[in-house]
Design a protein around this motif. Structure first.
Motif, mmCIF file in Angstrom:
data_model
loop_
_atom_site.group_PDB
_atom_site.id
_atom_site.type_symbol
_atom_site.label_atom_id
_atom_site.label_comp_id
_atom_site.label_asym_id
_atom_site.label_seq_id
_atom_site.Cartn_x
_atom_site.Cartn_y
_atom_site.Cartn_z
ATOM 1 N N PRO A 236 -9.957 7.246 10.882
ATOM 2 C CA PRO A 236 -8.671 7.388 11.576
ATOM 3 C C PRO A 236 -8.252 6.096 12.270
ATOM 4 O O PRO A 236 -9.091 5.370 12.808
ATOM 5 C CB PRO A 236 -8.938 8.495 12.594
ATOM 6 C CG PRO A 236 -10.417 8.425 12.845
ATOM 7 C CD PRO A 236 -11.040 7.997 11.551
ATOM 8 N N PHE A 237 -6.968 5.810 12.223
ATOM 9 C CA PHE A 237 -6.407 4.617 12.867
ATOM 10 C C PHE A 237 -5.277 5.042 13.787
ATOM 11 O O PHE A 237 -4.422 5.848 13.421
ATOM 12 C CB PHE A 237 -5.881 3.639 11.815
ATOM 13 C CG PHE A 237 -5.181 2.438 12.399
ATOM 14 C CD1 PHE A 237 -5.899 1.308 12.755
ATOM 15 C CD2 PHE A 237 -3.800 2.447 12.602
ATOM 16 C CE1 PHE A 237 -5.263 0.203 13.308
ATOM 17 C CE2 PHE A 237 -3.161 1.350 13.153
ATOM 18 C CZ PHE A 237 -3.890 0.226 13.499
ATOM 19 N N HIS A 238 -5.273 4.494 15.010
ATOM 20 C CA HIS A 238 -4.225 4.794 15.993
ATOM 21 C C HIS A 238 -3.741 3.479 16.590
ATOM 22 O O HIS A 238 -4.547 2.598 16.883
ATOM 23 C CB HIS A 238 -4.754 5.692 17.114
ATOM 24 C CG HIS A 238 -5.426 6.939 16.642
ATOM 25 N ND1 HIS A 238 -4.761 8.139 16.481
ATOM 26 C CD2 HIS A 238 -6.714 7.172 16.291
ATOM 27 C CE1 HIS A 238 -5.607 9.058 16.055
ATOM 28 N NE2 HIS A 238 -6.796 8.494 15.933
ATOM 29 N N VAL B 160 0.848 -1.186 0.000
ATOM 30 C CA VAL B 160 0.000 0.000 0.000
ATOM 31 C C VAL B 160 0.884 1.237 0.000
ATOM 32 O O VAL B 160 2.073 1.161 0.316
ATOM 33 C CB VAL B 160 -0.949 0.041 1.223
ATOM 34 C CG1 VAL B 160 -1.993 -1.049 1.149
ATOM 35 C CG2 VAL B 160 -0.170 -0.068 2.520
ATOM 36 N N ASP B 161 0.290 2.374 -0.321
ATOM 37 C CA ASP B 161 1.016 3.646 -0.296
ATOM 38 C C ASP B 161 0.099 4.684 0.340
ATOM 39 O O ASP B 161 -0.800 5.208 -0.316
ATOM 40 C CB ASP B 161 1.419 4.055 -1.716
ATOM 41 C CG ASP B 161 2.206 5.361 -1.738
ATOM 42 O OD1 ASP B 161 2.729 5.755 -0.676
ATOM 43 O OD2 ASP B 161 2.283 6.001 -2.807
ATOM 44 N N LEU B 162 0.316 4.946 1.625
ATOM 45 C CA LEU B 162 -0.503 5.896 2.365
ATOM 46 C C LEU B 162 0.396 6.786 3.218
ATOM 47 O O LEU B 162 1.429 6.328 3.707
ATOM 48 C CB LEU B 162 -1.473 5.173 3.311
ATOM 49 C CG LEU B 162 -2.694 4.459 2.736
ATOM 50 C CD1 LEU B 162 -3.440 3.777 3.876
ATOM 51 C CD2 LEU B 162 -3.602 5.434 2.011
ATOM 52 N N PRO B 163 0.008 8.041 3.428
ATOM 53 C CA PRO B 163 0.757 8.878 4.370
ATOM 54 C C PRO B 163 0.545 8.398 5.800
ATOM 55 O O PRO B 163 -0.556 7.997 6.178
ATOM 56 C CB PRO B 163 0.171 10.273 4.148
ATOM 57 C CG PRO B 163 -1.185 10.042 3.575
ATOM 58 C CD PRO B 163 -1.093 8.783 2.771
ATOM 59 N N VAL B 164 1.612 8.409 6.585
ATOM 60 C CA VAL B 164 1.580 7.949 7.974
ATOM 61 C C VAL B 164 2.212 9.016 8.865
ATOM 62 O O VAL B 164 3.202 9.645 8.497
ATOM 63 C CB VAL B 164 2.370 6.625 8.131
ATOM 64 C CG1 VAL B 164 2.417 6.191 9.599
ATOM 65 C CG2 VAL B 164 1.758 5.531 7.284
ATOM 66 N N GLU C 251 -0.278 6.819 13.462
ATOM 67 C CA GLU C 251 -1.603 7.300 13.074
ATOM 68 C C GLU C 251 -1.671 7.407 11.557
ATOM 69 O O GLU C 251 -0.714 7.835 10.918
ATOM 70 C CB GLU C 251 -1.887 8.677 13.681
ATOM 71 C CG GLU C 251 -1.847 8.738 15.189
ATOM 72 C CD GLU C 251 -2.088 10.147 15.715
ATOM 73 O OE1 GLU C 251 -2.007 11.097 14.912
ATOM 74 O OE2 GLU C 251 -2.349 10.295 16.921
ATOM 75 N N PHE C 252 -2.783 7.003 10.988
ATOM 76 C CA PHE C 252 -3.040 7.234 9.567
ATOM 77 C C PHE C 252 -4.535 7.119 9.318
ATOM 78 O O PHE C 252 -5.284 6.628 10.166
ATOM 79 C CB PHE C 252 -2.260 6.260 8.672
ATOM 80 C CG PHE C 252 -2.494 4.804 8.960
ATOM 81 C CD1 PHE C 252 -3.523 4.108 8.336
ATOM 82 C CD2 PHE C 252 -1.663 4.108 9.817
ATOM 83 C CE1 PHE C 252 -3.732 2.760 8.574
ATOM 84 C CE2 PHE C 252 -1.850 2.758 10.065
ATOM 85 C CZ PHE C 252 -2.882 2.082 9.449
ATOM 86 N N ASP C 253 -4.964 7.602 8.178
ATOM 87 C CA ASP C 253 -6.381 7.549 7.800
ATOM 88 C C ASP C 253 -6.580 6.408 6.818
ATOM 89 O O ASP C 253 -5.930 6.353 5.770
ATOM 90 C CB ASP C 253 -6.826 8.865 7.165
ATOM 91 C CG ASP C 253 -6.835 10.013 8.165
ATOM 92 O OD1 ASP C 253 -7.160 9.747 9.333
ATOM 93 O OD2 ASP C 253 -6.508 11.146 7.782
ATOM 94 N N LEU C 254 -7.477 5.487 7.165
ATOM 95 C CA LEU C 254 -7.790 4.383 6.276
ATOM 96 C C LEU C 254 -8.635 4.886 5.116
ATOM 97 O O LEU C 254 -9.602 5.628 5.328
ATOM 98 C CB LEU C 254 -8.540 3.296 7.033
ATOM 99 C CG LEU C 254 -7.714 2.580 8.110
ATOM 100 C CD1 LEU C 254 -8.615 1.728 8.978
ATOM 101 C CD2 LEU C 254 -6.647 1.734 7.475
#
Length: 230
Positions: free
Chosen positions: A185-187, A132-136, A175-178
């Motif tokens: 939000p995910f923590h 995957v490629d997500l901002p974290v 933390e990142f947003d799914l």
């Protein structure tokens, strides 16, 4: 995304029984014929299941603790096969989850695998990495915050690529947003398993219930996409 297992044996009869039974579940099977090469093999890769011929491979029973201690396979289900020298109780004490005695009966082997396969599938899902490629966003216990990009994720953790070089150890809050129509939000608290200046591997230590629910839903979606592509 099939199961990947290892058998350690020189016994062609045992090998044939295991190949036949695991084949019905679509699992692939690696073969090692001595305990030293088996320990070396599991030290550098994750397996979903291990079958160890304890008494008819030199050092087979002594290899059980080493296989269990390997960092990538601490939770991998292990089936030990004994032949008079090692008792069932000894094999369990050494780290086996299941034990069968020779001569192996196909029906008994299938009965054990019916119980073991769901555990192997769970281990596979826990370890399998989805790219995957997500901002974290993440921070250390001193409150310092950093930015990164996620490279892959599994039930057990994730790997991230750092935007600015930093070397961290210990506990990190992530933390990142799914991705969703309405981003969730995910923590989580994580432990740094490995790191260099530009990347880190993180293992989940604690995930709040709501974050666990949205993570599992996202992983289910990633699995469905994986099966569709393949």
């Amino acid at each position: 995304m099939g199961l990947e297992c290892l058998i350690v044996t020189c016994d062609t009869t045992l090998l044939g029984h295991v190949q036949t039974s695991l084949g019905t579940y679509g699992a692939s099977l690696h073969l090692r014929q001595d305990s030293a090469s088996a320990i070396e093999f599991v030290s550098r890769r994750h397996l979903d299941g291990l079958v160890i011929d304890c008494d008819d491979v030199s050092g087979g029973s002594r290899a059980l603790p080493g296989l269990r201690r390997s960092s990538a396979n601490k939770q991998t289900p292990i089936l030990a096969v004994v032949n008079s020298l090692t008792t069932v109780e000894e094999a369990l004490d050494l780290g086996a989850d299941f034990v069968l005695s020779k001569p192996i009966q196909q029906t008994r082997l299938r009965g054990v695998l019916d119980i073991a396969i769901p555990k192997m599938e769970h281990e596979h899902r826990r370890y399998f990495r989805y790219e995957v490629d997500l901002p974290v966003r993440f921070s250390n216990l001193l409150g310092q915050s950093f930015a990164a990009r996620m490279q892959n994720v599994s039930e057990g953790g994730l790997a991230i690529k750092l935007i600015d070089p930093v070397k961290l150890t210990g506990v990190v809050v992530v933390e990142f947003d799914l991705p969703s129509v309405e981003p969730q939000p995910f923590h989580a608290k994580t432990d740094v398993v490995w790191s260099d200046s530009f990347a880190m591997g993180l293992r989940f230590l604690y995930i709040a219930r709501q974050s666990q629910v949205v993570l599992q839903s996202w992983l289910n979606s990633l699995e469905a996409q994986f099966h569709f592509r393949t």
